[in-house]
Design a protein around this motif. Structure first.
Motif, PDB file in Angstrom:
ATOM      1  N   ARG A   1     -82.984  49.386  45.161  1.00 37.95           N
ATOM      2  CA  ARG A   1     -83.899  50.085  44.510  1.00 37.95           C
ATOM      3  C   ARG A   1     -84.132  51.387  45.423  1.00 37.95           C
ATOM      4  N   GLY A   2     -84.207  52.354  44.690  1.00 32.69           N
ATOM      5  CA  GLY A   2     -84.847  53.466  45.695  1.00 32.69           C
ATOM      6  C   GLY A   2     -83.829  54.348  46.498  1.00 32.69           C
ATOM      7  N   ASP A   3     -82.497  53.582  46.722  1.00 30.29           N
ATOM      8  CA  ASP A   3     -81.604  54.190  47.403  1.00 30.29           C
ATOM      9  C   ASP A   3     -80.780  55.266  46.575  1.00 30.29           C
ATOM     10  N   THR A   4     -81.131  56.396  46.616  1.00 29.82           N
ATOM     11  CA  THR A   4     -80.194  57.320  45.893  1.00 29.82           C
ATOM     12  C   THR A   4     -79.300  58.180  46.285  1.00 29.82           C
ATOM     13  N   SER A   5     -79.088  58.076  47.791  1.00 30.10           N
ATOM     14  CA  SER A   5     -78.208  58.886  48.451  1.00 30.10           C
ATOM     15  C   SER A   5     -76.909  58.542  48.321  1.00 30.10           C
ATOM     16  N   GLY A   6     -76.491  57.377  47.896  1.00 32.01           N
ATOM     17  CA  GLY A   6     -75.140  57.361  47.598  1.00 32.01           C
ATOM     18  C   GLY A   6     -74.276  57.125  48.757  1.00 32.01           C
TER      19      GLY A   6
ATOM     20  N   ALA B   1     -59.749  48.127  37.178  1.00 34.96           N
ATOM     21  CA  ALA B   1     -59.694  48.829  38.494  1.00 34.96           C
ATOM     22  C   ALA B   1     -60.988  48.685  39.148  1.00 34.96           C
ATOM     23  N   VAL B   2     -60.847  48.761  40.563  1.00 37.30           N
ATOM     24  CA  VAL B   2     -61.950  48.576  41.363  1.00 37.30           C
ATOM     25  C   VAL B   2     -62.329  49.832  41.934  1.00 37.30           C
ATOM     26  N   VAL B   3     -63.277  50.713  41.910  1.00 36.44           N
ATOM     27  CA  VAL B   3     -63.691  51.974  42.761  1.00 36.44           C
ATOM     28  C   VAL B   3     -64.989  51.686  43.351  1.00 36.44           C
ATOM     29  N   ARG B   4     -65.138  52.567  44.465  1.00 36.14           N
ATOM     30  CA  ARG B   4     -66.481  52.622  45.233  1.00 36.14           C
ATOM     31  C   ARG B   4     -67.461  53.591  44.489  1.00 36.14           C
ATOM     32  N   VAL B   5     -68.915  53.041  44.113  1.00 34.87           N
ATOM     33  CA  VAL B   5     -69.624  53.690  43.493  1.00 34.87           C
ATOM     34  C   VAL B   5     -71.073  53.780  44.351  1.00 34.87           C
ATOM     35  N   PRO B   6     -71.585  54.732  44.066  1.00 32.41           N
ATOM     36  CA  PRO B   6     -72.910  54.694  44.852  1.00 32.41           C
ATOM     37  C   PRO B   6     -73.920  53.661  44.224  1.00 32.41           C
ATOM     38  N   LEU B   7     -74.794  53.370  45.252  1.00 33.76           N
ATOM     39  CA  LEU B   7     -75.844  52.115  44.969  1.00 33.76           C
ATOM     40  C   LEU B   7     -76.315  52.261  43.830  1.00 33.76           C
ATOM     41  N   PHE B   8     -76.796  53.377  43.088  1.00 29.09           N
ATOM     42  CA  PHE B   8     -77.691  53.564  42.002  1.00 29.09           C
ATOM     43  C   PHE B   8     -76.896  53.237  40.852  1.00 29.09           C
ATOM     44  N   VAL B   9     -75.652  53.244  40.746  1.00 31.82           N
ATOM     45  CA  VAL B   9     -74.851  53.068  39.656  1.00 31.82           C
ATOM     46  C   VAL B   9     -74.759  51.682  38.969  1.00 31.82           C
ATOM     47  N   GLN B  10     -75.091  51.245  37.831  1.00 32.60           N
ATOM     48  CA  GLN B  10     -75.243  49.985  37.586  1.00 32.60           C
ATOM     49  C   GLN B  10     -74.128  49.397  36.473  1.00 32.60           C
ATOM     50  N   THR B  11     -74.068  48.149  36.117  1.00 33.18           N
ATOM     51  CA  THR B  11     -73.184  47.525  35.305  1.00 33.18           C
ATOM     52  C   THR B  11     -73.347  47.973  34.058  1.00 33.18           C
ATOM     53  N   ASP B  12     -72.219  48.297  33.325  1.00 29.57           N
ATOM     54  CA  ASP B  12     -72.347  48.787  31.681  1.00 29.57           C
ATOM     55  C   ASP B  12     -72.597  50.260  31.779  1.00 29.57           C
TER      56      ASP B  12
ATOM     57  N   ARG C   1     -56.139  60.564  40.479  1.00 22.49           N
ATOM     58  CA  ARG C   1     -55.476  61.151  41.667  1.00 22.49           C
ATOM     59  C   ARG C   1     -55.728  60.510  42.832  1.00 22.49           C
ATOM     60  N   THR C   2     -57.044  60.161  43.232  1.00 19.34           N
ATOM     61  CA  THR C   2     -57.393  59.791  44.350  1.00 19.34           C
ATOM     62  C   THR C   2     -58.212  58.557  44.316  1.00 19.34           C
ATOM     63  N   GLY C   3     -58.409  58.078  42.954  1.00 25.58           N
ATOM     64  CA  GLY C   3     -59.159  56.492  43.010  1.00 25.58           C
ATOM     65  C   GLY C   3     -60.481  56.896  43.252  1.00 25.58           C
ATOM     66  N   GLU C   4     -61.134  58.021  43.245  1.00 22.68           N
ATOM     67  CA  GLU C   4     -62.559  58.119  43.470  1.00 22.68           C
ATOM     68  C   GLU C   4     -63.658  58.324  42.534  1.00 22.68           C
ATOM     69  N   TYR C   5     -64.594  57.818  42.698  1.00 20.53           N
ATOM     70  CA  TYR C   5     -65.839  58.180  41.558  1.00 20.53           C
ATOM     71  C   TYR C   5     -66.304  59.709  41.633  1.00 20.53           C
ATOM     72  N   VAL C   6     -66.670  60.041  40.423  1.00 18.22           N
ATOM     73  CA  VAL C   6     -66.839  61.484  40.444  1.00 18.22           C
ATOM     74  C   VAL C   6     -68.385  61.716  39.966  1.00 18.22           C
ATOM     75  N   SER C   7     -68.599  61.097  38.668  1.00 20.35           N
ATOM     76  CA  SER C   7     -70.075  61.295  38.525  1.00 20.35           C
ATOM     77  C   SER C   7     -70.318  59.939  37.324  1.00 20.35           C
ATOM     78  N   ARG C   8     -71.680  60.026  36.928  1.00 20.34           N
ATOM     79  CA  ARG C   8     -71.918  59.270  35.867  1.00 20.34           C
ATOM     80  C   ARG C   8     -71.947  60.090  34.536  1.00 20.34           C
ATOM     81  N   VAL C   9     -71.639  59.223  33.636  1.00 13.93           N
ATOM     82  CA  VAL C   9     -71.392  60.093  32.380  1.00 13.93           C
ATOM     83  C   VAL C   9     -72.504  59.273  31.208  1.00 13.93           C
ATOM     84  N   LYS C  10     -73.175  60.160  30.688  1.00 15.01           N
ATOM     85  CA  LYS C  10     -74.258  59.738  29.693  1.00 15.01           C
ATOM     86  C   LYS C  10     -73.550  59.541  28.133  1.00 15.01           C
ATOM     87  N   GLU C  11     -73.990  58.459  27.626  1.00 10.04           N
ATOM     88  CA  GLU C  11     -73.170  58.148  26.479  1.00 10.04           C
ATOM     89  C   GLU C  11     -73.656  58.997  25.406  1.00 10.04           C
TER      90      GLU C  11
END
Lengths: 330, 189
Positions: free
Chosen positions: B143-148, B160-171, B179-189
């Motif tokens: 908690r509290g770590d938002t730097s990613g 697939a398994v990708v690296r995500v910032p610490l603040f991103v959660q299950t679901d 093309r790179t297999g990298e996380y870009v952003s969170r998406v709001k439903e």
């Protein structure tokens, strides 16, 4: 074939390269004025064309009254034939800066329309002409002390690949290319000169002219359709030279063939080869043969690629960087 | 049967060699002053992905490969084959796992993919550049770590398994660059 985008109205070359060309031409003209060589201009279009199977001419048609039925006129691949007619007419030493055209040639160092400096020295042999080429190129590159070396074609292959280009069979040339690391050669069907060309361009050329002017000279006679042949070290060699700088082939010169009958025989051999290969058979330049018949002085001549000289002078890797508008933007 | 002359060679051109389709990666025109001209090419085998070198005499011809790209919608996987549908003709086609390859890590039902067809059958499948997928499993972040800064692995619904910032959660839904297999952003439903 190539998509044209809206930025394509712009020149390929930057302003520095465009100015460098103007400077270079001024220097060349001053050089020849000082040494008493006359600037001439000859037609770009001709009824006849080069027969060399390695060169492809572009052609067009003329529609004017009194010229007879339409027939092709060929764009010159070099001004050689017309300039030799001037030599036979007794004009003396001459040079020309002109555009020449070669179909099917496009790449990093090739452009279908390019600029040649061609000159002829009556009474000179090709060794003396090499000295003059060296002096002009040193001047053009502003490197007055750049070292100059001469290397025979035979020594280059002997030292570089351990083979004698006069006495090596096709199978062994293929094995040499494979051993030198060239890949994807299966199915490649080449004659001896073809394999020598592949080895020269792919294995040897890049080391020529590193920090110096290298004149490669004395070619196998089969690789010099317009040059004199003499015997050197028990083999016949063509009096031909090429100049390399930084691995780039910059100029091609000959001790010129002046024998009309021999010239006609070589033209006909070229046409026979073209027929075999299913390539066009253009008309032989009868005016050149008539001029040789009349008598052309013994001379040496050379053609130098001005776009490539500018590439070296401005330090660029692609010919497009010295052209105002490359063919895709023309 | 169509043929290309070496004069037509350029990056992306599809040719046949020894029974396999290839795409030209790089074409270099080589010519000595007065002699034989060559085209030295690097070509990619469209079945294996392997890149090889090949030397042609300029002017030679080579058989054209009947290869072209088409946009198709991915429908479902029946456990063995992957089913796609052409967007306009509604024609359906099946692709083998080998043809789908890496794209299997990224595509979900209804995604529009670029399918490369060879003689009318899928040869390879390219996923959309960006896909939105749900995280099915990841460690709860500190908690509290938002730097990613360091990030953590997250398993997505496609496996697939990708690296995500610490603040991103299950679901949560995230956008990934395939093309790179990298996380870009969170998406709001």
């Amino acid at each position: 074939m190539t998509e044209v985008s809206s930025a394509d109205w712009r020149p390929n070359a930057d302003l520095t390269a465009i100015r460098a060309r103007a400077e270079l031409y001024a220097e060349i003209r001053a050089f020849f004025r000082e040494s008493g060589v006359l600037e001439v201009e000859t037609p770009i279009l001709s009824r006849a064309a080069v027969t060399d199977p390695a060169l492809a001419s572009l052609s067009t048609q003329l529609d004017i009254a009194g010229f007879g039925p339409k027939r092709p006129l060929y764009l010159q691949t070099s001004p050689e034939f017309a300039m030799k007619r001037l030599l036979a007419a007794g004009i003396g030493p001459i040079y020309q800066i002109c555009k020449v055209f070669r179909d099917e040639e496009r790449g990093r160092r090739h452009h279908p329309e390019f600029s040649l400096l061609e000159w002829y020295r009556p009474g000179w042999d090709y060794g003396r002409l090499m000295d003059e080429v060296g002096a002009l190129v040193r001047l053009a590159l502003n490197r007055p002390t750049m070292p100059i070396e001469r290397l025979t074609y035979r020594d280059l292959f002997r030292d570089g690949l351990g083979l004698d280009p006069w006495h090596t069979e096709v199978d062994q040339l293929r094995r040499t290319a494979e051993r030198a690391g060239l890949r994807g050669l299966d199915g490649l069907d080449l004659d001896r000169d073809g394999w020598l060309d592949l080895l020269l361009t792919q294995c040897l050329e890049s080391r020529l002219g590193r920090g110096r002017l290298t004149f490669l000279c004395d070619y196998p006679p089969s690789q010099a359709a317009l040059s004199r042949v003499r015997t050197s070290g028990e083999v016949p060699v063509a009096e031909r030279f090429e100049l390399y700088i930084d691995g780039i082939e910059l100029a091609n010169g000959f001790g010129e063939l002046v024998d009309a009958r021999e010239q006609r025989a070589r033209f006909q051999a070229d046409l026979a080869l073209r027929r075999e290969q299913g390539r066009p058979e253009p008309p032989i330049d009868e005016s050149l043969l008539d001029a040789l018949e009349h008598g052309m002085p013994d001379c040496a001549g050379v053609a130098l690629g001005l776009d490539r000289l500018l590439m070296i002078a401005t330090g660029v890797e692609h010919i497009d960087a010295v052209l105002t508008f490359a063919i895709e933007r023309a | 049967m169509a043929f290309y002359s070496t004069n037509e060679f350029k990056g992306g051109l599809k040719i046949m060699l020894d029974g396999d389709p290839y795409s030209i990666v790089e074409n270099e025109f080589v010519k000595p002053g007065k002699g034989q001209a060559f085209n030295r090419v690097r070509i990619r085998n469209l079945k294996t992905g392997r890149v090889i070198e090949k030397t042609f005499k300029s002017g030679d011809t080579v058989e054209a490969a009947d290869v072209h790209d088409t946009d198709m919608q991915y429908l479902y996987n029946d456990g063995e084959e992957w089913h796609f549908m052409h967007q306009e003709s509604f024609e359906q086609m099946t692709a083998t796992a080998a043809a789908v390859g890496e794209a299997a890590k990224w595509i979900k039902e209804n995604d529009i993919c670029k399918v490369t067809l060879w003689n009318g059958a899928p040869l390879s499948v390219e996923p959309p550049n960006f896909v939105v997928l749900k995280i099915t499993e990841t460690d709860p972040g500190v908690r509290g770590d938002t730097s990613g800064g360091g990030g953590k692995p997250a398993t997505l619904e496609t496996g697939a398994v990708v690296r995500v910032p610490l603040f991103v959660q299950t679901d949560e839904l995230i956008k990934v660059d395939t093309r790179t297999g990298e996380y870009v952003s969170r998406v709001k439903e």
